[in-house]
Motif scaffolding. Structure first.
Motif: not given
Length: 288
Positions: A38, A67-68, A95, A99, A155, A159, A196
Motif C-alpha cells: 500500500c 500513496y497517500p 482517501c 490509507a 482501506w 480503495l 492495492l
C-alpha cells in the motif's frame, strides 16, 4: 553465525516451532507485505483528446497518483480545442485517512511482532513470570486484532473510492472539450491497481492471524486455569480433612475386639505374678 548456532543449541529459538511463536513470525511477515504493497504504490492512467483541429489535439494526457491518495491535489492539463488553449482539471476525492491508517497499523504490528519475538526468544522466563507478560500480550493482541478489522474495512472502502476517482472514463467527463460532438476523447491506458487489491487481502490475512493468535496467548495468561479451578465436579474426590479434632476410626466401632486391660494379668515390680482381678478379701465371718 556462531552466535546464532549457540543460541539455537541453547534452545533459544525453540519457541518459534510452537504456535505461539510461529504465528508471531507470520504476523511479522504479513505486516511487511501489507504496508509495503500500500505505502509504496504509484499509479498512472492516460487519456487522449482528439480535437476537430488536429493540431490542437493531445493524444497522451498522463495522470499520475500515488500513496497517500490525496486525489484532490492531483491535476492534469487538457486542450480546450479552442485556439490551442489548455485547461487544468483536478481529480475528486481524498482517501489519505484510510490509507495512512492502514499503513500505520501495519507498521506498528510489524514493530510489536518483532519485539514480541525478541521477548519469546530471549526472556521467555520473564514473560511467563506471574503471567503478567502474557496478560499484557493478550490485551495488546486483542487491540491489534480489532485495529486490523477497522483499518482493513476502511482501506477496502478507500480503495473502492480510489478506483472510482481514477477511472479514465469518469475523468474524461470533466474535460469540457469532450462535450463537443466533433471532438473525440477516449482512454488509452488504465491504472493497474492489482497491488492495492493485494494490500487489502493482506490486511484481512493479518486480521485472521491476530484473531487466531488470541487463543494461544490466552493459554499463557493463566486465566484458563483460574476459570477451570472455580468449578469442582461432585464426583471428584474431596481432599482429606485436617487431622485436628479427628476421631480414631477404630474408636467406638461396633465390631472388632477391644481388650480390657484392667482384667488382664501382669507382672509387678515387687515380685510375683498377679492376675489383676479386682477380688475382695473373703472374711471368715461371712463364711461362717
Amino acid at each position: 553465525m556462531d552466535i546464532f548456532n549457540v543460541l539455537v543449541a541453547q534452545g533459544q529459538f525453540t519457541i518459534i516451532k510452537q504456535p505461539l511463536g510461529f504465528i508471531k513470525v507470520l504476523q511479522w511477515i504479513f505486516a511487511i507485505f501489507a504496508f509495503s504493497t500500500c505505502g509504496s504504490y504509484s499509479g498512472m492512467f492516460k487519456m487522449s483528446v482528439e480535437c476537430k483541429n488536429r493540431s490542437e489535439s493531445d493524444l497522451g494526457i498522463e495522470v499520475e497518483f500515488e500513496y497517500p491518495f490525496r486525489l484532490h491535489q492531483v491535476y492534469f492539463d487538457a486542450p480546450t480545442c479552442k485556439g490551442g488553449e489548455r485547461e487544468r482539471f483536478f481529480l475528486v476525492g481524498d482517501c489519505s485517512s484510510s490509507a495512512e491508517f492502514f499503513v500505520t497499523i501495519a507498521v506498528f504490528s510489524f514493530l510489536y511482532s518483532m519485539a514480541a519475538l525478541s521477548v519469546y526468544c530471549f526472556i521467555l522466563e520473564k514473560y511467563r513470570e506471574n503471567n503478567k507478560g502474557a496478560q499484557i500480550d493478550f490485551v495488546v493482541t486483542a487491540v491489534f486484532a480489532f485495529m486490523w478489522l477497522v483499518s482493513s474495512c476502511a482501506w477496502a472502502k478507500g480503495l473502492s473510492d480510489v478506483k472510482t476517482a481514477t477511472d479514465p472514463d469518469r475523468v474524461i467527463t470533466y474535460i469540457t472539450a469532450c462535450d463537443e460532438p466533433e471532438n473525440h476523447c477516449r482512454e488509452s491506458y488504465e491504472p493497474k491497481v492489482s497491488g492495492l487489491n493485494t494490500s487489502v487481502a493482506f490486511g484481512f490475512i493479518n486480521l485472521i492471524l491476530w484473531i487466531g493468535n488470541l487463543w494461544f496467548v490466552f493459554k499463557e495468561t493463566g486465566w484458563m486455569a483460574a476459570f477451570a479451578g472455580s468449578y469442582v465436579p461432585s464426583q471428584e474426590k474431596q481432599p482429606a480433612p485436617d487431622s485436628f479434632g479427628q476421631q480414631d476410626p477404630y474408636a467406638g466401632s461396633q465390631g472388632g475386639y477391644q481388650p480390657e486391660y484392667g482384667q488382664q494379668g501382669g507382672y509387678s515390680e515387687e515380685g510375683g505374678y498377679s492376675q489383676g482381678y479386682d477380688q475382695q478379701p473373703t472374711s471368715y465371718s461371712n463364711q461362717m
